[in-house]
Design a protein around this motif. Sequence first.
Motif, short mmCIF file in Angstrom:
data_model
loop_
_atom_site.label_atom_id
_atom_site.label_comp_id
_atom_site.label_asym_id
_atom_site.label_seq_id
_atom_site.Cartn_x
_atom_site.Cartn_y
_atom_site.Cartn_z
N GLN A 1 0.84 -1.22 0.02
CA GLN A 1 0.02 -0.12 -0.06
C GLN A 1 0.81 1.44 0.00
N PHE A 2 1.84 1.31 0.78
CA PHE A 2 2.76 2.29 0.65
C PHE A 2 3.38 2.68 -0.60
N ALA A 3 3.61 1.55 -1.22
CA ALA A 3 4.38 1.76 -2.66
C ALA A 3 3.47 2.26 -3.63
N ILE A 4 2.11 1.81 -3.52
CA ILE A 4 1.22 2.36 -4.70
C ILE A 4 0.66 3.81 -4.25
N MET A 5 0.84 4.27 -2.94
CA MET A 5 0.61 5.72 -2.46
C MET A 5 1.87 6.37 -2.82
N GLY A 6 2.89 6.01 -2.57
CA GLY A 6 4.01 6.71 -2.83
C GLY A 6 4.39 7.09 -4.47
N SER A 7 4.05 6.03 -5.14
CA SER A 7 4.09 6.01 -6.63
C SER A 7 3.27 7.07 -7.16
N LEU A 8 2.03 7.08 -6.69
CA LEU A 8 0.97 7.89 -7.29
C LEU A 8 1.50 9.64 -6.77
N TYR A 9 1.91 9.57 -5.63
CA TYR A 9 2.51 11.11 -5.29
C TYR A 9 3.72 11.30 -5.82
N ALA A 10 4.65 10.61 -6.20
CA ALA A 10 5.60 10.92 -7.02
C ALA A 10 5.19 11.34 -8.67
N GLU A 11 4.24 10.63 -9.23
CA GLU A 11 3.67 10.85 -10.36
C GLU A 11 2.93 12.16 -10.53
N LYS A 12 1.76 12.36 -9.50
CA LYS A 12 1.29 13.33 -9.63
C LYS A 12 1.77 14.72 -9.20
N ILE A 13 2.49 14.47 -8.07
CA ILE A 13 2.83 15.83 -7.49
C ILE A 13 4.19 16.22 -7.74
N LEU A 14 5.36 15.06 -7.81
CA LEU A 14 6.43 15.56 -8.21
C LEU A 14 6.73 15.62 -9.84
N GLY A 15 5.99 14.98 -10.29
CA GLY A 15 5.88 15.11 -11.90
C GLY A 15 6.95 14.15 -12.55
N ILE A 16 6.84 12.93 -12.00
CA ILE A 16 7.70 11.90 -12.25
C ILE A 16 6.97 10.83 -13.46
N PRO A 17 6.95 10.77 -14.44
CA PRO A 17 6.15 9.74 -15.35
C PRO A 17 6.82 8.29 -14.88
N SER A 18 5.73 7.46 -14.55
CA SER A 18 6.00 6.22 -14.32
C SER A 18 7.20 5.86 -13.13
N PRO A 19 7.06 6.55 -12.01
CA PRO A 19 8.11 6.48 -11.01
C PRO A 19 8.71 4.96 -10.89
N ARG A 20 10.10 5.04 -10.69
CA ARG A 20 10.51 3.56 -10.24
C ARG A 20 10.59 3.51 -8.71
N VAL A 21 10.08 2.50 -8.42
CA VAL A 21 9.72 2.00 -7.00
C VAL A 21 10.75 0.77 -6.70
N GLY A 22 11.47 1.19 -5.54
CA GLY A 22 12.40 0.19 -4.81
C GLY A 22 12.08 -0.11 -3.51
N LEU A 23 12.09 -1.58 -3.20
CA LEU A 23 12.04 -1.99 -1.77
C LEU A 23 13.23 -1.71 -1.11
N LEU A 24 13.44 -1.10 0.19
CA LEU A 24 14.63 -0.58 0.61
C LEU A 24 15.09 -2.16 1.43
N ASN A 25 16.20 -2.57 1.22
CA ASN A 25 16.79 -4.04 1.75
C ASN A 25 18.21 -4.10 1.91
N VAL A 26 18.77 -5.21 2.17
CA VAL A 26 20.24 -5.25 2.73
C VAL A 26 20.75 -5.76 1.39
N GLY A 27 20.29 -6.02 0.36
CA GLY A 27 21.06 -6.51 -0.85
C GLY A 27 20.06 -6.41 -1.85
#
Lengths: 337, 337
Positions: B152-178
């Motif tokens: 759910q965070f990924a979906i919301m963050g992606s929409l915010y990046a697209e609609k407010i930050l103006g990034i088309p098809s924002p690249r979403v990454g999962l924070l991890n140790v590798g």
Amino acid sequence: MKIAVDAMGGDHAPGEIVRGAVEAAREYRQKIILVGDQEKIMLGLGQSPPEQIEVFHAPEVIAMGEHPAVAVRKKKQSSIVQAVRLVREGEAVAVVSAGSTGAAMAASLLGLGRIQGIDRPAIASILPRNGGATLLIDAGANVDCKPQHLLQFAIMGSLYAEKILGIPSPRVGLLNVGEEETKGNELTLAAFPLLRQAKNINFTGNVEGRDIFAGTVDVVVCDGFVGNIVLKAGEGLAIALLKMFKEEVTRSWLAKMGTALATSAFRCFEKRIDYAEYGGAPLLGVNGVSIICHGSSTARAIKNAIKRAREAVEAGLVDAIKSNVENTAEVQKVGIN
Amino acid sequence: MKIAVDAMGGDHAPGEIVRGAVEAAREYRQKIILVGDQEKIMLGLGQSPPEQIEVFHAPEVIAMGEHPAVAVRKKKQSSIVQAVRLVREGEAVAVVSAGSTGAAMAASLLGLGRIQGIDRPAIASILPRNGGATLLIDAGANVDCKPQHLLQFAIMGSLYAEKILGIPSPRVGLLNVGEEETKGNELTLAAFPLLRQAKNINFTGNVEGRDIFAGTVDVVVCDGFVGNIVLKAGEGLAIALLKMFKEEVTRSWLAKMGTALATSAFRCFEKRIDYAEYGGAPLLGVNGVSIICHGSSTARAIKNAIKRAREAVEAGLVDAIKSNVENTAEVQKVGIN
């Protein structure tokens, strides 16, 4: 008292590793066994290597991409497995490696075993800060932890800070989202009372992310997932800041000239935040001294890591952990129930 | 279209908050309702405030030390509770607060409710980086998360990046140790397949700590415990680095002179890494627009936060989240079982 060095591990192996070992041999008169491809090591050592250095041939190498536990079991003749074996069999007193962190951990754990009372060995990373260093434990060995693991990390980190970094009664903080006792996730909320009850550490309570670099405490305790991410994020931020700063500077000739004048200050600054100054990160909780270095370690980093290894042996770190962990078994039992 | 601003929240309230609101009113011709102690706000507004500004009296204030949920329930006449109420009742379209983050979150959640399909609203923090910004979600709202929350965070963050930050098809990454799919703790290992299956995000896989500031992805997804610690550690590291650098510089007159010449570059650099440029952090997943600002917000930060709030309303962010989350209900069910 010989130290086994994995000559084949690291981005700049064997060249920088061999050079670092030679420097350590000359500077500290330290006896060193370089473990790895004999021919390549001899080439790196050149005509007149220091008499303190000997070479132990190990034909195999574990690469960065290999699965650590599988590779360690399969490649018995690899440099890291052989270097650890030298420690287990008493030929050396410590092992230093800049190869795959996972392989160095797995080889140390399988080869040396755990100290009784330690469920999970942990990586202690030494971070430079204004006026000293902060120890972060666990820096990445254990991604899922239980409360008693954090207690064990705290005890081991505190002993390292005291005996190796020379900090009397090191202040230990639990990394959390707020300072209040009521703040935290399930893990830190359950770990807090265990740390508070422990008699052999100077637990000062919760600390926040910003405290890591502020010097609020000497030892910061966290699980390895958080520790790994914080460390790498810090590394990335430092690089990004430096890049942005350089961009701004090159926009005007005045700023460029000014920065040229400040070059020596820049160099001192970069030296202060350079991990190589601190050598490697000890893997605490295994039954022996094992130092894991950054993959991009230079000769200086290796030299300093060898120094750290020697200090850990001389300070009797492993025995200190053994006796301190036994004492806390009762506290842990009380805390968990 | 009015925006409700909590005039009493923040270290520099009401002075800087009122000033920021006045600047936003003048610069963007934005209608604003300043909510709080009428007398103090009027004093801050002075003789001739912009016509776009009105004042709504709320006599109570929730202090930083108070328990958020308890205080929000008890202090119905507090500025944050009343500002949120104005949004719920349609008097305003968004709320902006620099007060206690916990209280702003609790008031928004209780007052506006959750969007259907969102279990946990999350804070999206905008981090400056070379050539743009990276969105970190969750930056601290939820310390213990389940895999579907991260989706759910990924979906919301992606929409915010697209609609407010103006990034088309924002690249979403999962924070991890590798980077490998097999790396991670229990949470990220279980979240990975959920994110990969989601059709409405551009999931590029795992990212490491250093990627946050490198621009590898546009949206970094993590639980709020990790997010909070990474953010605060970054803040602390930047402060520590600047302090160490200044110490080195003041050691020699040459470096001091050089740095004086580079002052304008320093200022530009500081501006680039200043959170105030980005205003506040949106609380995504509540049924309305709620922007949470840094406690030490200046007038400029408040002005920019008001701009962000307006952009979120104009872009129809809440409706976009509603329709996107409904679409993924199936994916989540498949993924969990």
